[in-house]
Each structure stands twice: as structure tokens, then as C-alpha cells.
Enzyme design. Structure first.
Site, mmCIF file in Angstrom:
data_model
loop_
_atom_site.group_PDB
_atom_site.id
_atom_site.type_symbol
_atom_site.label_atom_id
_atom_site.label_comp_id
_atom_site.label_asym_id
_atom_site.label_seq_id
_atom_site.Cartn_x
_atom_site.Cartn_y
_atom_site.Cartn_z
ATOM 1 N N GLU A 112 0.838 -1.208 0.000
ATOM 2 C CA GLU A 112 0.000 0.000 0.000
ATOM 3 C C GLU A 112 0.867 1.250 0.000
ATOM 4 O O GLU A 112 0.536 2.242 -0.658
ATOM 5 C CB GLU A 112 -0.955 0.007 1.204
ATOM 6 C CG GLU A 112 -1.992 -1.126 1.223
ATOM 7 C CD GLU A 112 -2.795 -1.249 -0.069
ATOM 8 O OE1 GLU A 112 -2.971 -0.235 -0.773
ATOM 9 O OE2 GLU A 112 -3.244 -2.357 -0.391
ATOM 10 N N HIS A 155 1.750 2.131 -3.398
ATOM 11 C CA HIS A 155 0.746 2.946 -4.098
ATOM 12 C C HIS A 155 0.924 4.431 -3.764
ATOM 13 O O HIS A 155 0.782 5.288 -4.637
ATOM 14 C CB HIS A 155 -0.670 2.509 -3.709
ATOM 15 C CG HIS A 155 -1.109 1.234 -4.359
ATOM 16 N ND1 HIS A 155 -1.043 1.028 -5.722
ATOM 17 C CD2 HIS A 155 -1.636 0.093 -3.839
ATOM 18 C CE1 HIS A 155 -1.501 -0.193 -6.001
ATOM 19 N NE2 HIS A 155 -1.865 -0.780 -4.878
ATOM 20 N N HIS A 190 1.723 7.523 -6.324
ATOM 21 C CA HIS A 190 0.977 8.782 -6.369
ATOM 22 C C HIS A 190 1.929 9.968 -6.268
ATOM 23 O O HIS A 190 1.816 10.935 -7.034
ATOM 24 C CB HIS A 190 -0.042 8.812 -5.227
ATOM 25 C CG HIS A 190 -0.984 9.977 -5.291
ATOM 26 N ND1 HIS A 190 -1.487 10.580 -4.172
ATOM 27 C CD2 HIS A 190 -1.496 10.653 -6.352
ATOM 28 C CE1 HIS A 190 -2.268 11.590 -4.545
ATOM 29 N NE2 HIS A 190 -2.306 11.644 -5.853
HETATM 30 ZN ZN LIG Z 1 -2.684 -2.624 -4.485
#
Ligand SMILES: [Zn+2]
Length: 235
Positions: A100, A103, A107
Site C-alpha cells: 500500500e 501505491h 501517487h
Molecule cells: Zn494494491
């Protein structure tokens, strides 16, 4: 019309593939949930270390309710970890949490496919259900009017394809988030190289579910297109 052979040939493989992927994820998670990481970082601490490493200071790590509800929200810049992942020091928890964080790094570095995926979400959401019912309605309509029904199926297929596009764009996003996590977990001192093998297995199994979902959607689309006579000739 609803030839059971077609169902068997097209839809059954989808069921088997997604069933096998979900079994693999569950068993891999179960196994590595009981293996503690030696450095003893919790999921939340591991995610924080990865964000620190990447120089990200504006992402907040929060607890979320629900099994496997872990996600990163680009809108609020919140990294949500489910309670078992947030507090656990297991290899599985560290794997999910750092994925996570991957991610969040995507971003922060304006990774293209993440933005594309966010843009397709609403289209995919409505397209999947509306498209499915339109294709189904088109098949029924073919009893009364073969040509009209066929084109209604075609219209539904275009809508339903939005879901497939979404799932295909999801693949590089997910694989890349895992690659970022795997590249940094050892370097950031979260786990040792031999523990990273467990993280590889956990994240590899999780990635398979996204592949299975895309295959299942593609097979569903193929099924309807075949039934309507767009593919495989007419019978
Ligand atoms: Zn994911």
C-alpha cells in the site's frame, strides 16, 4: 440458445481460475500471518518507514475496518490498513502494508497508470452492471428480433468492456506497487533478505487475483459475443 456447452467452455474456466487464485491467496496469507518478522515492525510502522525512505511526509496512515480492506486513497492521501495488518508484525502484514505504501509512492511520483485507473473507476463501475444486464437483455431480445437483439448485446459489450479496461490498467498498478515495496523493504531495514522471499510469495499471490479477475471478465465478454454471433461464427 443458452447452450450448456458454451457455459462449460467459456464460463467454467473463469470460475476455476478465480477459485484457484482466491484459494492460493487465502492459504499464502494464512501461512505468512503466523510468521513474525524478526525486526518486529508492525504493518503501520513498516509502511511509515517506507514512506520516510521515499521522502513522503504528507500521507497519513489510518486504521480501517474490514478484512483485507487495505488501500491507499489518492484523494485524501490516506493509507488505510485493516486492523490485523496495522498491528501485526507478521510477514503477511508487512507485505500488505508496504504494498500500500508502494501505491502512495506511485501517487507521489505521478505514476501514470495510477491516474488512468482512478479516471476509469466511475465508467467501470456503471459499465460492469449496466453492460452485463444490457448484454443479457439483448440475448433474450434475440428470440423476438435476432438482429436488434444482437446489436443490443453489442451495445452492452461496449459498456461492459469498460470493466475489462479498468482491470487491465489495474495490473501494472498492482505489480508496480509490489515491485516498489519489494525493492525497498530490505534496503529500509524492515526485513532481512531471506524474509523477503515470504513477502514475494504473499504479494505474488495477491497479484494473481487481479489477473484472475481480468481473465474472468474477458471470458464473460467472449461468452456473450459468441452467443450473439459476433465471435466464432453462427450455429
Ligand atoms: Zn494494491
Amino acid at each position: 440458445m443458452f447452450d450448456p456447452l458454451y457455459l462449460l467452455l467459456v464460463l467454467l474456466p473463469g470460475l476455476i481460475i478465480s477459485g484457484a487464485a482466491s484459494w492460493l491467496v487465502k492459504s499464502t496469507f494464512r501461512k505468512y500471518s503466523s510468521v513474525g518478522s524478526r525486526n518486529g515492525y508492525t504493518g503501520a510502522q513498516a509502511a511509515q518507514k517506507l514512506l520516510d525512505r521515499a521522502g513522503i511526509t504528507d500521507v497519513q496512515i489510518v486504521r480501517s475496518r474490514g478484512f483485507l480492506s487495505d488501500h491507499y486513497n489518492p484523494g485524501s492521501k490516506q493509507l488505510a490498513l485493516s486492523e490485523p495488518v496495522y498491528d501485526s508484525t507478521s510477514i503477511a502484514a508487512v507485505g500488505v502494508a508496504t504494498h500500500e505504501a508502494g501505491h502512495a509512492i506511485q501517487h507521489a511520483t505521478s505514476y501514470g497508470p495510477l491516474a488512468w485507473r482512478s479516471a476509469i473507476v466511475p465508467l467501470a463501475h456503471y459499465g460492469s452492471s449496466l453492460g452485463y444486464y444490457t448484454m443479457f437483455g439483448g440475448l433474450l431480445l434475440m428470440f423476438a428480433s435476432p438482429l436488434l437483439g444482437k446489436w443490443v448485446v453489442g451495445l452492452g459489450a461496449v459498456m461492459f468492456a469498460a470493466m475489462l479496461v479498468f482491470q487491465l490498467v489495474t495490473l501494472p498498478v498492482e505489480f508496480n506497487a509490489s515491485a516498489r515495496a519489494k525493492a525497498l523493504v530490505v534496503e529500509a531495514g524492515i526485513v532481512s533478505p531471506d524474509e523477503r522471499k515470504g513477502i514475494d510469495k504473499v504479494l505474488g499471490a495477491a497479484a494473481l487475483t487481479y489477473v484472475a479477475a481480468a481473465i474472468t471478465t474477458a471470458l464473460t465478454l467472449v461468452y456473450f459475443l459468441m452467443r450473439a454471433g459476433f465471435l466464432g461464427g453462427d450455429d
